[in-house]
Scaffold this active site. Sequence first.
Site, PDB file in Angstrom:
ATOM      1  N   GLY A 223       6.555 -10.689  -1.430  1.00 30.76           N
ATOM      2  CA  GLY A 223       5.744 -10.759  -2.342  1.00 30.76           C
ATOM      3  C   GLY A 223       5.498 -10.319  -3.908  1.00 30.76           C
ATOM      4  N   ASP A 266       8.309   5.007   3.876  1.00 33.50           N
ATOM      5  CA  ASP A 266       6.875   5.262   3.392  1.00 33.50           C
ATOM      6  C   ASP A 266       6.963   6.189   2.377  1.00 33.50           C
ATOM      7  OD1 ASP A 266       4.882   5.414   3.614  1.00 33.50           O
ATOM      8  OD2 ASP A 266       4.215   4.848   5.689  1.00 33.50           O
ATOM      9  N   ALA A 291       3.998  -1.281  -4.552  1.00 33.41           N
ATOM     10  CA  ALA A 291       3.357  -0.590  -2.778  1.00 33.41           C
ATOM     11  C   ALA A 291       1.982  -0.675  -3.306  1.00 33.41           C
ATOM     12  CB  ALA A 291       4.367   0.500  -2.313  1.00 33.41           C
ATOM     13  N   LEU A 299     -18.210  -1.202   2.071  1.00 27.91           N
ATOM     14  CA  LEU A 299     -18.914   0.192   2.427  1.00 27.91           C
ATOM     15  C   LEU A 299     -19.870   0.553   3.693  1.00 27.91           C
ATOM     16  CD1 LEU A 299     -18.604   2.693   1.222  1.00 27.91           C
ATOM     17  CD2 LEU A 299     -20.795   3.130  -0.076  1.00 27.91           C
ATOM     18  N   ALA A 300     -20.481  -0.074   4.034  1.00 27.69           N
ATOM     19  CA  ALA A 300     -21.319   0.332   5.088  1.00 27.69           C
ATOM     20  C   ALA A 300     -20.207  -0.169   6.674  1.00 27.69           C
ATOM     21  CB  ALA A 300     -22.717  -0.200   4.904  1.00 27.69           C
ATOM     22  N   TYR A 355     -10.349  -0.585  -2.241  1.00 30.51           N
ATOM     23  CA  TYR A 355      -8.936  -1.309  -3.042  1.00 30.51           C
ATOM     24  C   TYR A 355      -9.482  -0.816  -4.754  1.00 30.51           C
ATOM     25  CZ  TYR A 355      -6.207  -4.279  -4.448  1.00 30.51           C
ATOM     26  OH  TYR A 355      -4.893  -5.274  -5.311  1.00 30.51           O
ATOM     27  N   THR A 391       0.226 -14.718  -3.299  1.00 34.37           N
ATOM     28  CA  THR A 391       1.297 -14.418  -1.660  1.00 34.37           C
ATOM     29  C   THR A 391       1.046 -13.952  -0.340  1.00 34.37           C
ATOM     30  OG1 THR A 391       0.606 -12.355  -2.326  1.00 34.37           O
ATOM     31  CG2 THR A 391       1.804 -12.328  -4.097  1.00 34.37           C
TER      32      THR A 391
END
Length: 450
Positions: A223, A266, A291, A299-300, A355, A391
């Site tokens: 990507g 990681d 990354a 949200l609920a 996000y 991507t």
Amino acid sequence: MADRYLHLTGTAPGRFLTRRLGLPQPAPLRRWTLETPHLDGPLLHLTAGTSAVTGVAEALMTSGLTVTERADRPAAIVLDATGVATAAGLGDVHAALHPVVRSLAPGGRIVVLGTVPSPDDHHQAAAQQALEGFVRSLGKEIGRGSTVQLVRIPVARIPGGASAHAAGSTLRFLLSPRSAYVSGQVIELTSAAPESGSAPTPITDPAAPLTGRTALVTGAARGIGAAVASVLARDGARVIALDVPEAREELERTADRLGATALPLDITAPDAADRIAAAAPDGLGVLVHNAGITRDRRLANMPADRWASVIEVNLDSVLRTTDELLKAGTITRGGRIVATASIAGIAGNTGQTNYAASKAGIIGLVRSLGPRAAAEHGVTVNAVAPGFIETKMTAAVPLFIREAGRRMNSLSQGGLPVDVAEAVAWFAQPDSTAVNGQVLRVCGQSLLGA
Ligand code: NAD
């Protein structure tokens, strides 16, 4: 995932049909290639009233275009509006651009140069802020794959008055095919902080400006990260490509292709910064936090683990590794940190509270840390905020939302990973010292958060 609509509008029957239906007409964008590194045509240099800065002509020369004050079909127009300080002065902006805007070649560039709106002079502030509305509107109406931006030149703190000298790398980027998917942006240059001791480093090899620098890119197996690694390698950097151990095979394939070093790691590991420092014993000239993950739910319906994993990968690990690598001196003086935000962090997005929070957090990080990192470490900190980029991440988006994401921007198409990579490479340039604390949207001027 191919953009079939873009192909359709590239054919005569497709163009006829989509025009009749009043549908968007995306123009194919021309990106940088070795054979065609520059825009195809001259650069028209205009001034609205009297310029308030020196060195504009010299800065424009770095674009590689022929600079002229008259051109029938310019590939780029730069309007110096730094001296516009009153509402009446805005008439000079209209007078300069109105007669020539139609003559701009397809895929052309308009860059307006302004200064920072003054906190002490509300007439100057009004006039300079007006340029932002002007540029964003022109970006929306200009069409044919052309782009429009505003670059603010700093006036304060420069002995002998304001100079456009520090704008060289920015103009080189904006006036080239490298910025094909960037439009409607406002870039505010800082005066290179004298206390940082990091005045713009002259570039010795223009074809490989990052020669001698080591660049680490996270999430580089595929990507956008793979494209960033590729463009930084093209520009001469030694690249370390980092991705999760589960992606080792893909990571090694990407690294081999680029002559880069693969670092399966990681980024959320507690010892990530130590392992990065160990992989770069001579230090890092460029650190790209790319990354990122999504774990969408409203949200609920969002369990705590989906929330936490996104904040951890996209934001907390970026904060932690940045702090540790700066403190350890792994990022060398004159270094560049580039993080990855998103237009979701500016506009918000349904199902993406986690996000968007993480990406808005990145914006807070670069704005706060940029000036301090420059003063204390001689390092700049900036972010790209991609819009809809083609991507695997966006291929997973449901069809209808994907199609809306592609078309809802001034260029009526999605961007490519290389578009984000070129913006990262601009931040990484040795002479981009004046570019600090900035968030550049690479989104074709998306209507989201516009
Ligand atoms: P992608 O999913 O194709 O690639 C992301 C890469 O990051 C993967 O290779 C993945 O293995 C790696 N990664 C994930 N977690 C990691 C971790 N803990 N440690 C190390 N590596 C890890 O995504 P992409 O579309 O290329 O996106 C790259 C960045 O751009 C992300 O930060 C994303 O949020 C951002 N972004 C993408 C878009 C878009 O339209 N694609 C839009 C806005 C922002």
